[in-house]
Every structure is written in structure tokens, then in C-alpha cells.
Design a protein around this motif. Structure first.
Motif, PDB file in Angstrom:
ATOM      1  N   VAL A   1       0.623  -1.210   0.057  1.00 19.13           N
ATOM      2  CA  VAL A   1       0.010   0.061   0.146  1.00 19.13           C
ATOM      3  C   VAL A   1       0.883   1.088  -0.007  1.00 19.13           C
ATOM      4  O   VAL A   1       1.908   1.281   0.532  1.00 19.13           O
ATOM      5  CB  VAL A   1      -1.072   0.040   1.300  1.00 19.13           C
ATOM      6  CG1 VAL A   1      -1.960   1.132   1.207  1.00 19.13           C
ATOM      7  CG2 VAL A   1      -1.607  -1.226   1.572  1.00 19.13           C
ATOM      8  N   LYS A   2       0.443   2.166  -0.746  1.00 19.53           N
ATOM      9  CA  LYS A   2       1.268   3.548  -0.750  1.00 19.53           C
ATOM     10  C   LYS A   2       0.629   5.095  -0.642  1.00 19.53           C
ATOM     11  O   LYS A   2      -0.703   4.851  -0.980  1.00 19.53           O
ATOM     12  CB  LYS A   2       2.185   3.464  -2.071  1.00 19.53           C
ATOM     13  CG  LYS A   2       1.260   3.636  -3.208  1.00 19.53           C
ATOM     14  CD  LYS A   2       2.412   4.086  -4.272  1.00 19.53           C
ATOM     15  CE  LYS A   2       1.391   4.910  -5.446  1.00 19.53           C
ATOM     16  NZ  LYS A   2       2.446   5.481  -6.484  1.00 19.53           N
ATOM     17  N   ASP A   3       0.880   5.652   0.100  1.00 25.93           N
ATOM     18  CA  ASP A   3       0.748   7.285   0.176  1.00 25.93           C
ATOM     19  C   ASP A   3      -0.798   7.257   0.663  1.00 25.93           C
ATOM     20  O   ASP A   3      -1.415   7.925  -0.095  1.00 25.93           O
ATOM     21  CB  ASP A   3       0.945   7.810  -1.336  1.00 25.93           C
ATOM     22  CG  ASP A   3       2.283   7.740  -1.660  1.00 25.93           C
ATOM     23  OD1 ASP A   3       3.175   7.790  -0.686  1.00 25.93           O
ATOM     24  OD2 ASP A   3       2.685   7.815  -2.726  1.00 25.93           O
ATOM     25  N   VAL A   4      -1.193   6.507   1.762  1.00 27.23           N
ATOM     26  CA  VAL A   4      -2.538   6.616   2.076  1.00 27.23           C
ATOM     27  C   VAL A   4      -2.718   7.710   3.034  1.00 27.23           C
ATOM     28  O   VAL A   4      -1.924   8.040   4.113  1.00 27.23           O
ATOM     29  CB  VAL A   4      -3.108   5.333   2.537  1.00 27.23           C
ATOM     30  CG1 VAL A   4      -4.461   5.328   3.254  1.00 27.23           C
ATOM     31  CG2 VAL A   4      -3.037   4.244   1.489  1.00 27.23           C
ATOM     32  N   GLY A   5      -3.777   8.471   2.781  1.00 31.65           N
ATOM     33  CA  GLY A   5      -4.044   9.645   3.987  1.00 31.65           C
ATOM     34  C   GLY A   5      -5.450   9.700   3.999  1.00 31.65           C
ATOM     35  O   GLY A   5      -6.186   9.995   2.999  1.00 31.65           O
ATOM     36  N   PHE A   6      -5.999   9.596   5.198  1.00 31.57           N
ATOM     37  CA  PHE A   6      -7.512   9.842   5.527  1.00 31.57           C
ATOM     38  C   PHE A   6      -7.500   9.930   7.045  1.00 31.57           C
ATOM     39  O   PHE A   6      -6.778   9.789   7.875  1.00 31.57           O
ATOM     40  CB  PHE A   6      -8.573   8.937   5.068  1.00 31.57           C
ATOM     41  CG  PHE A   6      -8.105   7.584   5.623  1.00 31.57           C
ATOM     42  CD1 PHE A   6      -8.965   7.048   6.569  1.00 31.57           C
ATOM     43  CD2 PHE A   6      -7.528   6.421   5.021  1.00 31.57           C
ATOM     44  CE1 PHE A   6      -8.979   5.761   7.219  1.00 31.57           C
ATOM     45  CE2 PHE A   6      -7.363   5.401   5.344  1.00 31.57           C
ATOM     46  CZ  PHE A   6      -8.079   4.954   6.370  1.00 31.57           C
ATOM     47  N   THR A   7      -8.722  10.470   7.455  1.00 34.00           N
ATOM     48  CA  THR A   7      -9.018  10.723   9.091  1.00 34.00           C
ATOM     49  C   THR A   7     -10.096   9.948   9.376  1.00 34.00           C
ATOM     50  O   THR A   7     -11.325   9.465   8.472  1.00 34.00           O
ATOM     51  CB  THR A   7      -9.231  12.096   9.156  1.00 34.00           C
ATOM     52  OG1 THR A   7     -10.193  12.727   8.152  1.00 34.00           O
ATOM     53  CG2 THR A   7      -8.049  12.954   9.248  1.00 34.00           C
ATOM     54  N   VAL A   8     -10.117   9.283  10.679  1.00 36.18           N
ATOM     55  CA  VAL A   8     -11.556   8.531  11.269  1.00 36.18           C
ATOM     56  C   VAL A   8     -11.566   9.459  12.352  1.00 36.18           C
ATOM     57  O   VAL A   8     -11.075  10.031  13.289  1.00 36.18           O
ATOM     58  CB  VAL A   8     -10.753   7.338  11.776  1.00 36.18           C
ATOM     59  CG1 VAL A   8     -11.770   6.691  12.384  1.00 36.18           C
ATOM     60  CG2 VAL A   8     -10.230   6.252  10.517  1.00 36.18           C
ATOM     61  N   VAL A   9     -13.119   9.644  12.372  1.00 34.57           N
ATOM     62  CA  VAL A   9     -13.824  10.791  13.393  1.00 34.57           C
ATOM     63  C   VAL A   9     -14.308   9.883  14.165  1.00 34.57           C
ATOM     64  O   VAL A   9     -15.081   8.654  14.066  1.00 34.57           O
ATOM     65  CB  VAL A   9     -14.801  11.544  12.434  1.00 34.57           C
ATOM     66  CG1 VAL A   9     -15.670  12.199  13.632  1.00 34.57           C
ATOM     67  CG2 VAL A   9     -14.161  12.396  11.480  1.00 34.57           C
ATOM     68  N   LYS A  10     -14.309  10.413  15.426  1.00 34.52           N
ATOM     69  CA  LYS A  10     -14.861   9.604  16.633  1.00 34.52           C
ATOM     70  C   LYS A  10     -16.407   9.303  16.442  1.00 34.52           C
ATOM     71  O   LYS A  10     -17.079  10.223  15.933  1.00 34.52           O
ATOM     72  CB  LYS A  10     -14.807  10.548  17.762  1.00 34.52           C
ATOM     73  CG  LYS A  10     -14.854   9.811  19.197  1.00 34.52           C
ATOM     74  CD  LYS A  10     -14.481  10.785  20.349  1.00 34.52           C
ATOM     75  CE  LYS A  10     -14.898  10.245  21.762  1.00 34.52           C
ATOM     76  NZ  LYS A  10     -14.575   9.077  22.102  1.00 34.52           N
ATOM     77  N   ASN A  11     -16.846   8.137  16.909  1.00 33.89           N
ATOM     78  CA  ASN A  11     -18.080   7.654  16.848  1.00 33.89           C
ATOM     79  C   ASN A  11     -18.706   7.782  15.326  1.00 33.89           C
ATOM     80  O   ASN A  11     -20.171   7.776  15.454  1.00 33.89           O
ATOM     81  CB  ASN A  11     -19.211   8.710  17.808  1.00 33.89           C
ATOM     82  CG  ASN A  11     -18.715   8.374  19.183  1.00 33.89           C
ATOM     83  OD1 ASN A  11     -18.414   9.343  19.781  1.00 33.89           O
ATOM     84  ND2 ASN A  11     -18.810   7.139  19.778  1.00 33.89           N
ATOM     85  N   GLU A  12     -18.140   7.657  14.483  1.00 29.71           N
ATOM     86  CA  GLU A  12     -18.631   7.408  12.973  1.00 29.71           C
ATOM     87  C   GLU A  12     -17.903   6.031  12.621  1.00 29.71           C
ATOM     88  O   GLU A  12     -17.016   5.316  13.255  1.00 29.71           O
ATOM     89  CB  GLU A  12     -17.486   8.350  12.117  1.00 29.71           C
ATOM     90  CG  GLU A  12     -18.458   9.642  12.301  1.00 29.71           C
ATOM     91  CD  GLU A  12     -18.050  10.558  11.175  1.00 29.71           C
ATOM     92  OE1 GLU A  12     -18.658  11.735  11.099  1.00 29.71           O
ATOM     93  OE2 GLU A  12     -17.090  10.273  10.170  1.00 29.71           O
TER      94      GLU A  12
END
Lengths: 306, 293
Positions: free
Chosen positions: B53-64
Motif C-alpha cells: 500500500v502506498k501514500d494513504v491519507g485519511f482521517t477517522v472521526v470519533k463515533n463514526e
């Protein structure tokens, strides 16, 4: 309806032809199966013959006196196996005490911790497998040179016999335990680690409990082999004709196979009957120990399933 | 995030098919409200010399619920396993870039992976109950972390209730977990995970071994659990992602034409609704409409 039926019956006929046996394949199969059965029969008949012979020869001698009386060369009628039985039990008890922690520990290291990319781990693995094939008398010489004399210098005592036999059967325990540990699915380890358990908690509370039946089998095999060994013990002190009970740290002990050998090599036929009785006693001791181990295994099996 | 890193990926890597479409990164994502649990930047996962896997960027938000979707072999499970350091168990696996969990990179040298996994639980693709009783399965985590007998009893009841399994097993807590059905086993694994009071629950295709009825129950459970936990789920089932998740990350594979090595890339990360109704990348659209993968 007519044409499909025709087609179907044609297909059925073709299938039927295909399904008919050709005689040659059947003959070869039968021949091969009988060959296998013959191999099995030879093994079973040999064992059965040995058992029947021992029981028949021993018939007149089987009594409690065998268990309670010391051996004697003068009074053949009352001669027994008491010191040899106690010697065997004592030696085996300490074989057990030594091989369980060492064998299981070594297997855990090799299966769970050792990095196979390191040459020394592969070297250890290879050598354990080789050790399992080394003749018993070689271990006897090792016991003589390093345990009875040499660096350990314990002398010719039952403990020396235990340590020598433990070295002899340790590879059996390690290999069986490794198999048992390897058979535990990785998903159990992952499930445990994913709950924040440490590696040691995972091994001690998940992997080992599941492996206990396999480990027990390995220990049974190992002790069964050790109990019948005479050759290595002849080299580490079990030769003496002993009429008193053995003590762990004192020289002067014997074990059942050695005692049987002594009786069997005497001239009078009465002693040969006594040797046969010794074989029966050894079988009883072995079956009792194995029975206990199997009971233990089933006990853990039941506990595991809940 | 920085361009140098991206260029450092090397000339051997063929750019995505559509050069006009910018690569996904968190700058493109619609602004995130709520507390950020995970912030991934330029995450690479290697197995030995193979870059999965390369260059992954994302965010995980609380209670989602964040869903990771994409075709087989695109590295979504690999990525999921790098969120609680389960990849550490695979010899030769390396994770590069930043996996920031509440502001702390979980791959920093001073981080204990055991503590990471205590806070970030995981439910696996195939139900993997321990060969112990139902009670002991749920009590195992709390037990190794020192919960007393009475604490464990209340934790077990509470967790089984939250996992919607209590009513079915309350009279059989001493029975082997292996006697349960597949769906019950998976709910037991969920109960076991939430018994640790984790912050995040990672789920790796939790329904792929289950029938539709058991799947529906687990989905219902996920939505319910998201009130208390943060959930990241990998799924092959696009309807499932659409039904349960708040945000979706779509992964795809990039083939290096000279070496024929496939590398997983994040194509698009957005609100689930946008991913399924109005995706900005053609590859996402092809995938969610069933034209590809």
C-alpha cells in the motif's frame, strides 16, 4: 418426452460403461491391500506372540511376592523385583520432571520465538531432529562421561540414570510439542493479541492449553521409550545386583529391563520364568503410567470444551 | 502530505490512469467535524521489499463508521491491520508514514503495541472464538488486564448485552463457544472486543463468512455500537458500506507496468453519500456502479 428420454438413456449407457470395473485395476488394488494387511499382521502377530509367551512363561510366578520381594540367586522361589520396580519408578519420575519443562520450553522457543532466518535456530532445529535418531548407548556414554563422571560428577546414582534417559528422550518430547503448538490455529493467537494480551499471555493461556493433549501424547511416548531402555543404564550404574531399595542420591540401584536381563542370562530355567514375569510387570507399570497420562489428557480435553 | 515524499515514490511507479484527477489526500476531503481519532498521512505498508500500500491519507472521526472498500488485493485489510499494529506479527512487514492516533504516531519507538491493541480492538473476517467457554471468551481480555472475578462477571454480561447476544446465551455461559452458530460466534468476538472498553473497533470483513440474516444483525449492531465506539470496517460488500458507514475510503490497485507489481492506493475518501452518489474519481464511479472490480 421421447427424444430427451433417448438422449438420457444413451448418456446413462455411456456412464454405465464408464463405471464398470476393468479387471486389472481391481486385481492390483486387492494385491496392494493384502500386502498392506500382511505388514500389519506381521507387526501385530509379533507383539501378540511376545505377550502370550511372556504370560505363559510367567504364569506360575505371578504373585504379589514379585512386587515385594528382593531378587535372590539362592532362593529362586521367593525371588522378586522390588528394588527394580522402585528403581524404575524413581528413575521415570525424574525423567518426567526433567523432560516436561525442558521439552515444552524448547518447543515453545522454537515455535513461537525463534527467528528462522537466523542460522543458529535452523542449526538447533536440524540437530534436534538428528538427536532423535542417535542410538541409546551413545547417550549412555555421554551420561557416563559428563554426568556420572566429568563436569557433573554425580556418580552412579538413580538421578544420573534419570538425566541420561531424559537427554535420550528429550527430542521426542520437543518434536511432539512442536507439532501440537503448530497445530493451534493462528487465528487464536491473533484474537488474543488483538485483545491486548502480551505474547506470553497468549502462549500460556491460549496456545498451551490447546496443545496439552498433543504434549501429553509426546510425553507418554517418551516415557514409554525410556522405561524399556537398558543399554544406556548399564553404562551409568544400573548393573549391580541390588537387594535393597534404591535412593535417589546413593549408588546401588537397578531398573526393570536390567533386572530382566540379569535373570534371563542365568542358566536355570526357573530364572527364565522369572524374567518373563519381569516382562509382565514392566507392561503393567507401563500401562498404568500411560493410563494415568491418558486420563490426564481426557481430563484437560473435557475442561477445554467446557 | 508533502510533495517530496510523493515524488520519492520513484520513477518506476506509473502515475494513475487519469492524470487530471488529483490523488486523494485529506486536503480534498470535506471538512471533518468532530474529534479526529486517526489521522493517516502518506502511509506505506511494505512486506519485505514489496510495497503493498502506498501514500494513504485519511482521517477517522470519533463515533463514526469509516468503511474501506475496493477490489481484492488493493490493500484495505493490510491497511486496517496497520491501525492497531497487527502487521507487526507478520515477519518483514513495515509501516511507513504517519499513523497518528489522537495525535500520537503509534509507530513511534516508545509506543507499546500491546497498549495500542488494548485501545484499538479488532474483529476478524472469520469468527475466531477461543476454544473455551462463552464466559471465558469474553472474560479473557479483562482477565489478562487484571479485572477481578466480580468485575469480570459484570463485564461479560454487559458486553454480551451490547453485542446483542445475551438473550441467546445467558443460560449457557459455561458452554463451549464452539457450539455457537457462525453469526453468534462473530457476535461473541465483537462482545470479546468491546469487553476491553476499546476506543476503536476495527472490523475486517466481519460478515463475509455469514449468511444474510446474521449479516443484517451484525450491521444493526455496528450502527448501535458506533454510538459508543469508533468503527473502521473493511468490506467487500458495497451495499454494506453504503448502509452503515458515514465515510468511505475507496482503494484500488496500481500496476507497475515494468515489474507487474500491484500496489494498493487510496483513490478517494469522502462522505459515504458522496462516494456512492457523486464520486469525483472515475475509478470510484466505475467501481460503485459495478463496472469494474
Amino acid at each position: 418426452m421421447k427424444s430427451p428420454n433417448l438422449a438420457a438413456s444413451g448418456a446413462a449407457a455411456a456412464t454405465e460403461r464408464g463405471l464398470l470395473s476393468n479387471g486389472r485395476g481391481k486385481t492390483v488394488g486387492t494385491l496392494f491391500a493384502s500386502l498392506l494387511f500382511f505388514g500389519l499382521s506381521v507387526a501385530m502377530l509379533g507383539l501378540a506372540w511376545l505377550l502370550v509367551w511372556s504370560f505363559l512363561r510367567a504364569q506360575g510366578r505371578l504373585s504379589w511376592d514379585l512386587f515385594t520381594n528382593p531378587p535372590s540367586t539362592l532362593d529362586i522361589e521367593s525371588a522378586g523385583f522390588r528394588p527394580a520396580i522402585l528403581g524404575t519408578l524413581m528413575v521415570m519420575a525424574f525423567v518426567f520432571v526433567v523432560i516436561v519443562p525442558l521439552g515444552v520450553g524448547a518447543a515453545i522457543y522454537l515455535e513461537e520465538y525463534a527467528d528462522r532466518n537466523r542460522w543458529y535456530n535452523r542449526f538447533i532445529e536440524l540437530n534436534i531432529q538428528n538427536l532423535a535418531g542417535v542410538p541409546a548407548v551413545v547417550f549412555g556414554i555421554l551420561g557416563l562421561a559428563f554426568i556420572a563422571r566429568g563436569p557433573f560428577g554425580l556418580g552412579f546414582i538413580p538421578l544420573t540414570a534419570s538425566l541420561t534417559l531424559a537427554l535420550l528422550v528429550l527430542p521426542t518430547v520437543i518434536l511432539a510439542t512442536r507439532e501440537a503448538i503448530r497445530a493451534v490455529p493462528d487465528s487464536i493467537r491473533q484474537g488474543s493479541l488483538a485483545l491486548g494480551a502480551t505474547k506470553w499471555q497468549t502462549i500460556s493461556r491460549q496456545v498451551l492449553p490447546v496443545s496439552i493433549p498433543g504434549i501429553t501424547t509426546g510425553v507418554i511416548l517418551a516415557v514409554s521409550r525410556a522405561i524399556g531402555e537398558a543399554a544406556p543404564l548399564l553404562l551409568v550404574g544400573a548393573t549391580t545386583f541390588v537387594v535393597f531399595d534404591p535412593e535417589l542420591f546413593n549408588s546401588g540401584y537397578t531398573v526393570l529391563p536390567v533386572q530382566i536381563y540379569q535373570y534371563a542370562t542365568r542358566a536355570q530355567p526357573e530364572f527364565h520364568d522369572l524374567a518373563a514375569a519381569g516382562v509382565v510387570i514392566m507392561l503393567i507399570v507401563l500401562l498404568t503410567m500411560n493410563g494415568f497420562a491418558i486420563w490426564l489428557r481426557n481430563h484437560f480435553d473435557k475442561k477445554r470444551v467446557g | 502530505m508533502s510533495d517530496p515524499t510523493r515524488r520519492a515514490a520513484g520513477p518506476a511507479v506509473v502515475p494513475p490512469r487519469l492524470d487530471t484527477v488529483p490523488q486523494a489526500d485529506s486536503q480534498r476531503v470535506s471538512p471533518v467535524e468532530g474529534e479526529t481519532v486517526f489521522d493517516l498521512r502518506d502511509v506505506d505498508v511494505h512486506y519485505g521489499s514489496f510495497r503493498a500500500v502506498k501514500d494513504v491519507g485519511f482521517t477517522v472521526v470519533k463515533n463514526e463508521i469509516t468503511a474501506l472498500i475496493g477490489p481484492s488485493g488493493c490493500g484495505k485489510s493490510t491497511l486496517l491491520r496497520s491501525l492497531n499494529r497487527m502487521n507487526d506479527l507478520i515477519p518483514g512487514a513495515r509501516v511507513g508514514g504517519l499513523v497518528s492516533y489522537h495525535g500520537k504516531n503509534i509507530y513511534d519507538a516508545d509506543v507499546d503495541p500491546v497498549e495500542v491493541r488494548r485501545r484499538i480492538g479488532m474483529v476478524f473476517q472469520k469468527p475466531n472464538p477461543f476454544p473455551k467457554s462463552i464466559f471465558d471468551n469474553v472474560a479473557f481480555g479483562p482477565k489478562v488486564h487484571g479485572a477481578s472475578r466480580t468485575e469480570r462477571e459484570s463485564i461479560v454480561e454487559d458486553s454480551l448485552k451490547k453485542a446483542a447476544l445475551w438473550e441467546e446465551v445467558k443460560d449457557d455461559l459455561r458452554k463451549s463457544a464452539l457450539t455457537l452458530s457462525g453469526g453468534q460466534q462473530q457476535r461473541l468476538c465483537i462482545a470479546r472486543t468491546i469487553a476491553m472498553q476499546p476506543d476503536v473497533v476495527l472490523m475486517d470483513e466481519p460478515c463475509s463468512a455469514l449468511d444474510p440474516i446474521a449479516t443484517a444483525r451484525i450491521e444493526e449492531l455496528m450502527v448501535d455500537l458506533a454510538k459508543q465506539f469508533t468503527i473502521v470496517i473493511v468490506t467487500h460488500n458495497m451495499q454494506q458500506a453504503a448502509r452503515v458507514s458515514d465515510r468511505t475510503a475507496f482503494f484500488s490497485t496500481e500496476v507497475n507496468e515494468t515489474s507487474d507489481i500491484r500496489t494498493g492506493v487510496l483513490v478517494e475518501f469522502d462522505d459515504t453519500q458522496r462516494i456512492f452518489s457523486n464520486p469525483s474519481d472515475e475509478r470510484t464511479e466505475n467501481y460503485v456502479t459495478g463496472r469494474f472490480g
